[in-house]
Design a protein around this motif. Structure first.
Motif, PDB file in Angstrom:
ATOM      1  N   ARG A 130      61.534  37.064  37.924  1.00  0.00           N
ATOM      2  CA  ARG A 130      62.290  38.109  37.222  1.00  0.00           C
ATOM      3  C   ARG A 130      62.055  38.043  35.724  1.00  0.00           C
ATOM      4  O   ARG A 130      61.994  39.071  35.040  1.00  0.00           O
ATOM      5  CB  ARG A 130      63.784  37.961  37.532  1.00  0.00           C
ATOM      6  CG  ARG A 130      64.169  38.357  38.942  1.00  0.00           C
ATOM      7  CD  ARG A 130      65.641  38.091  39.201  1.00  0.00           C
ATOM      8  NE  ARG A 130      66.049  38.556  40.525  1.00  0.00           N
ATOM      9  CZ  ARG A 130      67.227  38.298  41.087  1.00  0.00           C
ATOM     10  NH1 ARG A 130      68.133  37.588  40.406  1.00  0.00           N
ATOM     11  NH2 ARG A 130      67.511  38.748  42.288  1.00  0.00           N
ATOM     12  N   ARG A 131      61.915  36.842  35.205  1.00  0.00           N
ATOM     13  CA  ARG A 131      61.704  36.686  33.766  1.00  0.00           C
ATOM     14  C   ARG A 131      60.244  36.906  33.372  1.00  0.00           C
ATOM     15  O   ARG A 131      59.959  37.349  32.263  1.00  0.00           O
ATOM     16  CB  ARG A 131      62.148  35.287  33.318  1.00  0.00           C
ATOM     17  CG  ARG A 131      63.628  34.996  33.554  1.00  0.00           C
ATOM     18  CD  ARG A 131      64.071  33.759  32.805  1.00  0.00           C
ATOM     19  NE  ARG A 131      63.389  32.553  33.253  1.00  0.00           N
ATOM     20  CZ  ARG A 131      63.810  31.772  34.241  1.00  0.00           C
ATOM     21  NH1 ARG A 131      64.910  32.089  34.915  1.00  0.00           N
ATOM     22  NH2 ARG A 131      63.148  30.673  34.559  1.00  0.00           N
ATOM     23  N   LEU A 132      59.323  36.610  34.270  1.00  0.00           N
ATOM     24  CA  LEU A 132      57.895  36.749  33.964  1.00  0.00           C
ATOM     25  C   LEU A 132      57.484  38.202  33.803  1.00  0.00           C
ATOM     26  O   LEU A 132      56.601  38.524  33.011  1.00  0.00           O
ATOM     27  CB  LEU A 132      57.056  36.085  35.059  1.00  0.00           C
ATOM     28  CG  LEU A 132      57.067  34.564  35.075  1.00  0.00           C
ATOM     29  CD1 LEU A 132      56.414  34.042  36.343  1.00  0.00           C
ATOM     30  CD2 LEU A 132      56.357  34.006  33.852  1.00  0.00           C
ATOM     31  N   GLY A 133      58.089  39.089  34.592  1.00  0.00           N
ATOM     32  CA  GLY A 133      57.849  40.517  34.424  1.00  0.00           C
ATOM     33  C   GLY A 133      56.644  41.043  35.171  1.00  0.00           C
ATOM     34  O   GLY A 133      56.776  41.615  36.239  1.00  0.00           O
ATOM     35  N   SER A 134      55.441  40.853  34.647  1.00  0.00           N
ATOM     36  CA  SER A 134      54.272  41.512  35.230  1.00  0.00           C
ATOM     37  C   SER A 134      53.822  40.848  36.523  1.00  0.00           C
ATOM     38  O   SER A 134      53.997  39.638  36.736  1.00  0.00           O
ATOM     39  CB  SER A 134      53.106  41.509  34.231  1.00  0.00           C
ATOM     40  OG  SER A 134      52.489  40.232  34.170  1.00  0.00           O
ATOM     41  N   LEU A 135      53.215  41.643  37.383  1.00  0.00           N
ATOM     42  CA  LEU A 135      52.666  41.129  38.630  1.00  0.00           C
ATOM     43  C   LEU A 135      51.637  40.039  38.353  1.00  0.00           C
ATOM     44  O   LEU A 135      51.605  39.007  39.047  1.00  0.00           O
ATOM     45  CB  LEU A 135      52.026  42.269  39.426  1.00  0.00           C
ATOM     46  CG  LEU A 135      51.194  41.862  40.654  1.00  0.00           C
ATOM     47  CD1 LEU A 135      52.042  41.148  41.689  1.00  0.00           C
ATOM     48  CD2 LEU A 135      50.497  43.084  41.250  1.00  0.00           C
ATOM     49  N   GLU A 136      50.790  40.236  37.342  1.00  0.00           N
ATOM     50  CA  GLU A 136      49.737  39.265  37.064  1.00  0.00           C
ATOM     51  C   GLU A 136      50.322  37.901  36.695  1.00  0.00           C
ATOM     52  O   GLU A 136      49.830  36.864  37.159  1.00  0.00           O
ATOM     53  CB  GLU A 136      48.835  39.781  35.929  1.00  0.00           C
ATOM     54  CG  GLU A 136      47.937  40.930  36.346  1.00  0.00           C
ATOM     55  CD  GLU A 136      48.666  42.269  36.420  1.00  0.00           C
ATOM     56  OE1 GLU A 136      48.134  43.187  37.063  1.00  0.00           O
ATOM     57  OE2 GLU A 136      49.766  42.401  35.835  1.00  0.00           O
ATOM     58  N   ARG A 137      51.368  37.888  35.891  1.00  0.00           N
ATOM     59  CA  ARG A 137      51.975  36.605  35.519  1.00  0.00           C
ATOM     60  C   ARG A 137      52.630  35.946  36.728  1.00  0.00           C
ATOM     61  O   ARG A 137      52.581  34.718  36.874  1.00  0.00           O
ATOM     62  CB  ARG A 137      52.999  36.814  34.398  1.00  0.00           C
ATOM     63  CG  ARG A 137      52.369  37.158  33.051  1.00  0.00           C
ATOM     64  CD  ARG A 137      52.953  36.283  31.957  1.00  0.00           C
ATOM     65  NE  ARG A 137      52.369  36.596  30.655  1.00  0.00           N
ATOM     66  CZ  ARG A 137      51.288  36.008  30.172  1.00  0.00           C
ATOM     67  NH1 ARG A 137      50.654  35.110  30.903  1.00  0.00           N
ATOM     68  NH2 ARG A 137      50.820  36.323  28.974  1.00  0.00           N
ATOM     69  N   VAL A 138      53.222  36.743  37.593  1.00  0.00           N
ATOM     70  CA  VAL A 138      53.848  36.173  38.791  1.00  0.00           C
ATOM     71  C   VAL A 138      52.782  35.620  39.735  1.00  0.00           C
ATOM     72  O   VAL A 138      52.957  34.553  40.328  1.00  0.00           O
ATOM     73  CB  VAL A 138      54.725  37.221  39.494  1.00  0.00           C
ATOM     74  CG1 VAL A 138      55.289  36.655  40.794  1.00  0.00           C
ATOM     75  CG2 VAL A 138      55.875  37.651  38.578  1.00  0.00           C
TER      76      VAL A 138
END
Length: 354
Positions: A274-282
């Motif tokens: 939830r805090r990371l935001g973008s799909l790529e970061r997740v």
């Protein structure tokens, strides 16, 4: 037999996962071939729509080839699985950013890696036969293929519920949770696909889309949101048992049968997603978690119990939630250094040019 088929029909290009006896489980070679096809179609002006479906009567895809992952984790050094996930997660990100309509026919069983090649698409179709799930905690693993990103975006704590329990949901709940967009009766799928050869996606949808049948989760939102908002798995289970609702008690019992380590890592991964935001970061986070799981005992044991020996009696280690320490959980999120997935740039956007 070719494990994945490619075809053209008018303005549409088609991907058919073609391992029906294995419920179209994804192999590394299949992932690579799909990526190659998308490269060609992205730059082909004659292709206006891409459609993905599964061969056979049972479903789109039951996930990755977990037998191969089991053998690699048990007998190898994990490099084959890590290489598979690296290419698979890049494909998941590519599907999410694909510049043309990517139509996923999520008919029948759609689980794990099957969610990854469908639910990131721009047009996601479910039917009355759809059974969608991220069941990884039951095999000592953690939702991946961008699953923690998708579930973190679900309303309230529905995504936390689905991630921890691995529950299968139907068409209505898939739409509610943001894993699908449209409902079509399964009998309409062939006509819909035929129309995509000649029509823009929106026109074809208008011909066939129907209201999705009501699911089960909306009626359970109150106790799901209340219980699964807790900060620890132990507290979630305690709240479920205190609810007095038979469905909540059954959910607590479901959780108690899952890998304790997987439950705690999954909860942490969702909250961080939830805090990371973008799909790529997740996806980068999921890659760290997945690689760490290769060296933990529960992945091999979970696949053994559920898929290899099928005794359905995994011996988790540690065996209880109380024995899983904060350090045990944190280990799954440790940087991989030079082995990082490297999918996101400094701003979190996808760095790779497709």
């Amino acid at each position: 037999m070719t494990d994945v088929l490619f075809a053209r029909a008018g303005r549409a290009a088609h991907i058919t996962l073609n391992r029906p006896k294995a419920l179209n489980a994804l192999t590394h070679a299949m992932v690579r071939r799909i990526d190659e096809a998308l490269t060609g179609w992205e730059h082909d002006p004659a292709v206006e729509t891409v459609v993905i479906s599964g061969a056979g009567e049972r479903g789109l895809c039951a996930g990755g080839d977990i037998r191969a992952i089991h053998d690699d984790a048990r007998d190898g050094d994990g490099t084959a699985s890590a290489a598979f996930w690296r290419d698979e997660y890049h494909l998941n990100a590519r599907i999410a950013r694909f510049p043309k309509p990517y139509v996923a026919l999520m008919d029948g069983i759609v689980m794990g890696g099957g969610v990854g090649v469908s639910a990131h698409g721009s047009v996601r179709i479910v039917t009355e036969r759809s059974r969608v799930a991220m069941p990884e905690t039951g095999i000592g693993f953690v939702p991946d293929v961008g699953g923690t990103h998708l579930l973190a975006l679900a309303p309230g704590e529905l995504g936390t519920h689905l991630a921890l329990t691995g529950a299968q949901i139907g068409a209505g709940d898939s739409v509610l949770c943001g894993l699908a967009d449209h409902y079509l009766p399964s009998t309409s799928l062939r006509h819909f696909v035929d129309d995509l050869a000649d029509l823009p996606v929106r026109q074809a949808l208008d011909r066939h889309v129907r209201p999705a049948p009501e699911g089960e989760l909306a009626g359970r939102r109150e106790w799901i949101d209340s219980c699964f908002a807790s900060d620890t798995v132990e507290e979630i289970i305690g709240r479920l048992l205190a609810q007095g609702d038979p469905a909540a008690k059954e959910t607590a019992e479901t959780l108690l049968a899952k890998s304790p380590t997987s439950l705690k890592v999954t909860l942490a991964a969702l909250r961080r997603a939830r805090r990371l935001g973008s799909l790529e970061r997740v996806l980068e986070q999921e890659y760290r978690v997945s690689c760490a799981a290769l060296t933990a005992p529960d992945l091999v044991e979970g696949i053994r119990a559920q898929v290899i020996d099928k005794d359905r009696n995994p011996r988790w280690s540690p065996a209880t939630l109380a024995e899983v320490t904060g350090a045990d959980v944190e280990r799954f999120f440790t940087s991989l250094g030079e082995r990082e997935l490297g999918l996101a740039g400094p701003d979190g956007a996808e760095e790779v040019a497709w």
